[in-house]
Design a protein around this motif. Structure first.
Motif, PDB file in Angstrom:
ATOM      1  N   TYR A  67       0.820  -1.214   0.000  1.00  0.00           N
ATOM      2  CA  TYR A  67       0.000   0.000   0.000  1.00  0.00           C
ATOM      3  C   TYR A  67       0.855   1.267   0.000  1.00  0.00           C
ATOM      4  N   LYS A  88       3.148   1.688  -2.314  1.00  0.00           N
ATOM      5  CA  LYS A  88       3.477   1.937  -3.717  1.00  0.00           C
ATOM      6  C   LYS A  88       2.209   1.818  -4.549  1.00  0.00           C
ATOM      7  N   LYS A  89       2.285   2.306  -5.765  1.00  0.00           N
ATOM      8  CA  LYS A  89       1.161   2.163  -6.675  1.00  0.00           C
ATOM      9  C   LYS A  89       1.707   2.035  -8.089  1.00  0.00           C
ATOM     10  N   ASP A 126       0.967   2.506 -11.980  1.00  0.00           N
ATOM     11  CA  ASP A 126       0.073   3.203 -12.908  1.00  0.00           C
ATOM     12  C   ASP A 126       0.071   2.480 -14.249  1.00  0.00           C
ATOM     13  N   TYR A 161      -0.875   2.879 -18.166  1.00  0.00           N
ATOM     14  CA  TYR A 161      -1.168   3.880 -19.205  1.00  0.00           C
ATOM     15  C   TYR A 161      -1.536   3.199 -20.520  1.00  0.00           C
ATOM     16  N   SER A 168      -4.731   2.338 -11.875  1.00  0.00           N
ATOM     17  CA  SER A 168      -3.594   2.257 -10.962  1.00  0.00           C
ATOM     18  C   SER A 168      -3.975   1.336  -9.813  1.00  0.00           C
ATOM     19  N   HIS A 212      -2.294  -0.972  -6.152  1.00  0.00           N
ATOM     20  CA  HIS A 212      -1.179  -1.269  -5.251  1.00  0.00           C
ATOM     21  C   HIS A 212      -0.599  -2.631  -5.635  1.00  0.00           C
TER      22      HIS A 212
END
Lengths: 685, 369
Positions: A207, A209-210, A212, A214, A222, A224
């Motif tokens: 939790y 970090k995340k 993303d 694209y 996005s 965790h």
């Protein structure tokens, strides 16, 4: 008859499992235990202590003493997972305020002043007693929070005994334990080995970090990420050899030698984006501890002497595994510790109402600490220090219900002496029927700086003064037995002040320095209870629990007017904690359920809650185990399954250190009988 | 007690205790949309705690928002935030012990990109310098490389070996300033060097040796003069990494020769330098804030701003420094005990206190929108 047995057990100060207690009574060396049967031992006058017996300590071989303390005592254990540094704190004090003795010898690191309890396998300890607050003065000095006395003891059985336990668990965890013992009336030997390895690479949702996602440079999602605990592996070997001899004239000799070889990865933070495939962050420790002991019981005297030696080398490496095969050391630290120890002690009880004792302990510490990495060339320090602590105590029982005790302790370190440490204790039996006893104690105490505090370069501060405290507590304890149950509990209120608390803070050059800055007020309540219910002939239920309320507030002089730490709870110390252990034995089945709770903890001295990292939210933890025992003519066998984090909680105990979710371990224990029947020496004699 | 009744009560007790409890989890991402001028304050947090945070201050409304990186992105900034700079609508944040450089939108605080560890050449990133719109450098505390990446795409481009001998083992590189095609970087950790990097060849082409240890901060004025302050290293009973005496140097960027040097008061104070927007006035903290024209020969004896002194005579220790390039407002930080929320002081260009506000732990870097 049953009532009589229960009452005898109660009077001897016993709870917990009957089998374990038989072992303890059989080999008790304590003068008070053997001479004052059925009475309150004078030696325990006013003492606030928690005793962890073999049944608790030998719950399973995967546990370290840190795990045991966190559930079975009011001590707060700061840890961030298995095989990571774990420290224990009494009553809201710091880890260096907990003194730890092993077979009479203090084992706090002379460098740091602390003990890593994750390095103590609980299967290597047969009896652990926690002395809270002032009660530690009779054992040693420096325990501003308290002291923990760890003992190994002979099995006290005739002939050869073998026990082997194999554990297999989640995250490639393997635990092995082997114990070989041999005994007769004069000789007892015991050899124990614990070997534990694990990748310990548990999976968790990060939790912190995340990731993303694209599509065509547009953020579409996005989440965790699921990550593994990086660099959490461990490979720990412990071997313990004990030999005991007792003569017909009351002499007892013993030697205990404990060797540890440990290699542990130091887990990466959850906010670290580096890869463990490219960096090694590792700690290697080799430690050997040996204690020789002699005891002699002579009329009203008990004489004892001890000698010991500790050697430890500690390596800490942090280096890059370069793609071009050239490694760069970021940290390459080496510490070598040699400690020699000696003790002389005498106990004297001319009449049952009087008890005197005196002891002198000496330690000679030699520490060489250096860092060879290109970033920290040179010695950190290379120092020797002589330490001595001596204690005189007298205990008196002026009336049947009243006992009082006084201790005077003197300590010196290097060329420094600290003022005499006085302590007073009081016991009063309020109700004999309920075994209801009121206790109180009051003491001053001092803890002198560790060698790192004084000499570590850069940063060490030779001008540091000893921390000093004043503490008093009072409470009641009771023991009550009826036909089908056995209840025991205590409640204590305590209040203590510690001045000149040593705190390391970063300085402007980028390194840390200690100074005597804080004044801390610790106060609160500790409660424990241990209850057994004999539900039927084959069914015993044991419910034990503890609760602690431990405000620990900083009242040190403010650094400046911006300092918002005044009157605030110290970092990482929970104000409330509680634990309950329920054990149900039914025929050959054992069920155990452990529950523990810690209230919110602050990570800043100002107890900031306006941002996410300012505090750790409260959490509950539940563990469950089930065991089935088999007994055949040639062997005993047990199969045990443990479920840790039963409810699959996602939690952290220290910032950026995620803990494992639900995990399992299976244990198989085998004890060949080698033709023995009932060979308990106490019963034979 | 009835046996069955007892067991029933026991089960009830167990159920009460059995409430599962997570103490971590998802959080909502907040939507920010700030406009106008603003100040980013990077709070480095505590080493190995992962509690670096980013604060945003509106100098007009005097409102401060703390922890904006986490609140906008539902992820932590990392462990030991080191520096923040703004370039073309993006704030670049080097987070040392996490081994990452973030790029965030300066109005929404949303993550635009991140540069992660490439092999082992980027270990502990310290500062980012934008060479041009397609190339940026990242210095490092431990790595003997200055890493290169594209500041638009965050793609890793390569690394420049610093090729420094292991005299006391330094390989660290710190702040960067550019003069023409050359980038200068000071080597703080156990060093007395300033390296010169040719940005066309992406290689170290020269170096400058100082007489004092540990050059900590470096700026370049409007006349092409490098201003460098050292912290003097430290001298201990066991070993010596300098003499504790900070020095201020003025170096010509063209000739790379030292033109002025001045020993400052021996002290354990944090030392930092900054320039105003016109790059003609130098500000320096060494217990107090000093100010001098870049053409002056010496620092004045008396401070421009005296650090706050409490009623009981305790002086505040200043930790971070920067100057707003537009109006020359001066921002200095007080880290207090290094384990609690720090305090930022904002002074006018005339040294008058305008505002004072709480931020995160150990505020050490400021950047202006």
């Amino acid at each position: 008859m049953w009532r009589v047995v229960v009452n005898i057990l109660l009077l001897a100060g016993i709870s917990s499992v009957v089998k374990a207690q038989q072992e303890k009574v059989a080999y008790s060396l304590e003068l008070d235990s053997v001479s004052i049967v059925g009475k309150r031992p004078l030696k325990n006058t006013g003492i606030q202590k928690t005793r962890l017996d073999t049944a608790v300590l030998h719950d399973n071989i995967a546990l370290s003493l840190a795990d045991i303390l966190s559930v079975h005592s009011t001590v707060f254990v700061k840890s961030y997972g298995r095989a990571t540094q774990s420290t224990a704190e009494f009553r809201g004090t710091s880890a260096s305020h907990t003194q730890v003795m092993w077979n009479g010898m203090r084992i706090n690191s002379p460098m740091l002043g602390t003990v890593d309890f994750s390095m103590i396998p609980s299967y290597f300890i047969d009896d652990a007693t926690l002395y809270h607050g002032a009660s530690s003065i009779g054992l040693t000095g420096g325990g501003l929070g308290g002291a923990i006395d760890l003992q190994t003891k002979p099995l006290q059985k005739d002939g050869i005994q073998v026990k082997y336990i194999q554990g297999i668990g989640s995250f490639d965890t393997y635990d092995q334990f082997l114990r070989l013992t041999y005994g007769n009336y004069h000789w007892q030997t015991s050899s124990r080995v614990v070997y534990s390895t694990a990748k310990n690479d548990y999976k968790y949702t990060n939790y912190d970090k995340k990731t993303d996602v694209y599509e065509n440079d547009i953020l579409v999602n996005s989440y965790h990420p699921k990550e593994r605990n990086k660099s959490g592996y461990f490979d720990d070997l412990h071997a313990l050899q004990e030999i005991y001899y007792r003569s017909n004239r009351g002499h007892r000799w013993g030697i205990s030698s404990w060797y540890t070889a440990s290699k542990r990865g130091l887990p990466f933070l959850s906010v670290d984006y580096k890869q463990d495939s490219e960096f090694t962050n590792e700690q290697k420790i080799h430690t050997s501890r040996t204690v020789l002991s002699w005891d002699y019981l002579q009329d009203c005297f008990k004489w004892s002497a001890k000698g010991g030696y500790v050697y430890s080398d500690i390596a800490y490496d942090y280096f890059t595994k370069r793609q071009d095969a050239v490694s760069t050391d970021i940290t390459h630290s080496r510490c070598y510790v040699n400690t020699w120890y000696g003790q002389l002690a005498v106990e004297y009880s001319p009449v049952p109402r009087l008890f005197f004792s005196a002891d002198v302990n000496i330690y000679e510490n030699q520490v060489k600490s250096k860092d060879k990495s290109p970033y920290h060339i040179g010695n950190n320090y290379d120092k020797k220090r002589f330490e001595m602590t001596a204690c005189l105590s007298a205990r008196w029982k002026p009336a049947e219900r009243l006992a009082i005790a006084a201790c005077l302790r003197e300590e010196m370190y290097g060329k420094n002496t600290i003022p005499v440490i006085p302590a007073l204790f009081l016991d009063y039996v309020i109700s004999e029927r309920w075994n209801l006893v009121a206790k109180a104690s009051i003491a001053r105490n001092y803890r002198y700086p560790s060698l790192d505090d004084l000499y570590f370069q850069p940063g060490g501060n030779p001008e540091l003064e000893a921390e000093h405290g004043f503490t008093y507590d009072g409470g009641v304890e009771f023991q009550l037995a009826q036909k089908h149950y056995l209840l025991k509990g205590n409640a204590t209120v305590f209040n203590s002040y510690i001045d000149d608390w040593i705190l390391w803070t970063p300085n402007t050059k980028g390194f840390w320095q200690p100074s005597n800055v804080r004044e801390v007020h610790n106060y609160g309540v500790e409660m424990t209870s241990d209850n057994m219910f004999f539900l039927s002939k084959n069914t015993v239920l044991d419910i034990s629990g503890n609760f602690a309320w431990t405000p620990s507030k900083n009242y040190g002089e403010q650094i400046n007017s911006n300092d918002a730490s005044y009157e605030k709870q110290l970092c990482y110390i929970p104000e409330y904690s509680a634990a309950v252990t329920t054990r149900l034995s039914w025929k050959n089945w054992n069920f155990s359920y452990k529950w523990s709770y810690y209230s919110e903890r602050f990570t800043t001295t100002s107890n900031e809650v306006s941002y996410i990292t300012g505090r750790l939210k409260p959490y509950y933890m539940s563990d469950f185990s089930i065991e089935k025992r088999f007994s055949w003519k040639w062997t005993e066998l047990s199969v045990k399954t443990i479920v840790n984090n039963l409810l699959d909680s996602e939690y952290v105990t220290v910032l950026s250190r995620p803990m494992p979710r639900r995990n399992y371990e299976l244990f198989l224990e085998i004890s060949p009988k080698f033709g023995r029947k009932n060979n308990n020496l106490n019963q034979l004699k | 007690m009835n046996y069955k009744c007892f067991l029933s009560n026991l089960m009830l007790l167990l159920l009460l205790f059995s409430g599962g409890c997570d103490n971590v989890g998802d959080n909502e991402e907040e939507e920010f949309s700030v406009s106008g001028d603003g100040v980013f304050i990077l709070n480095e947090g505590n080493f190995n705690a992962g509690n670096a945070t980013l604060s945003y201050y509106d100098p007009v409304t005097k409102e401060v928002e703390n922890g904006v990186f986490y609140r906008a992105n539902d992820r932590k900034l990392g462990d030991t935030g080191q520096s923040v700079i703004i370039y073309d609508g993006t704030a670049y944040i080097a987070v040392e012990n996490s081994g990452i450089v973030w790029g965030i939108d300066i109005n929404t605080f949303k993550v635009q990109g991140q540069l992660e560890t490439e092999g082992t050449k980027m270990i502990n990133p310290r500062f980012v310098h934008i060479v041009n719109e397609n190339k940026a450098y990242v210095t490092d505390l431990y790595s003997p490389y200055v890493n290169i990446f594209n500041p638009k795409t965050f793609k890793y481009i390569g690394a420049i070996p610093t090729k420094q001998p292991s005299n006391r083992g330094y390989s660290s590189t710190e702040e960067m300033v550019q003069y023409g095609k050359y980038v200068f970087t000071n080597c703080w950790s156990y060093s007395n060097k300033i390296l010169v990097i040719d940005t066309e060849k992406d290689e170290v082409c020269d170096s400058i040796t100082l007489s004092s240890w540990q050059p900590k901060s470096m700026k370049i004025d409007k006349y092409g003069k490098l201003w460098v302050i050292t912290d003097g290293g430290y001298a201990t009973s066991e070993d010596v990494y300098g003499d504790n005496i900070p020095y201020l140097y003025k170096i010509d960027a063209t000739t790379r020769r030292i033109e002025q040097e001045q020993a400052l008061d021996t002290d354990e104070a944090n030392v930092q330098i900054a320039l105003n927007g016109g790059r003609d006035t130098l500000y320096l903290i060494n217990n107090d804030v000093y100010r001098m024209s870049v053409t002056d020969a010496h620092l004045p004896v008396r401070p421009f701003i005296t650090a706050e002194i409490d009623a009981n005579g305790k002086k505040h220790k200043l930790y971070g420094l920067n100057v707003n390039p537009v109006n020359s407002d001066i921002y200095v930080a007080d880290a207090v005990d290094y384990s609690q929320s720090g305090v930022v002081y904002r002074y006018s260009s005339q040294g008058v206190l305008i505002d004072k506000f709480r931020v995160g732990i150990n505020p050490n870097s400021f950047s202006f929108k």
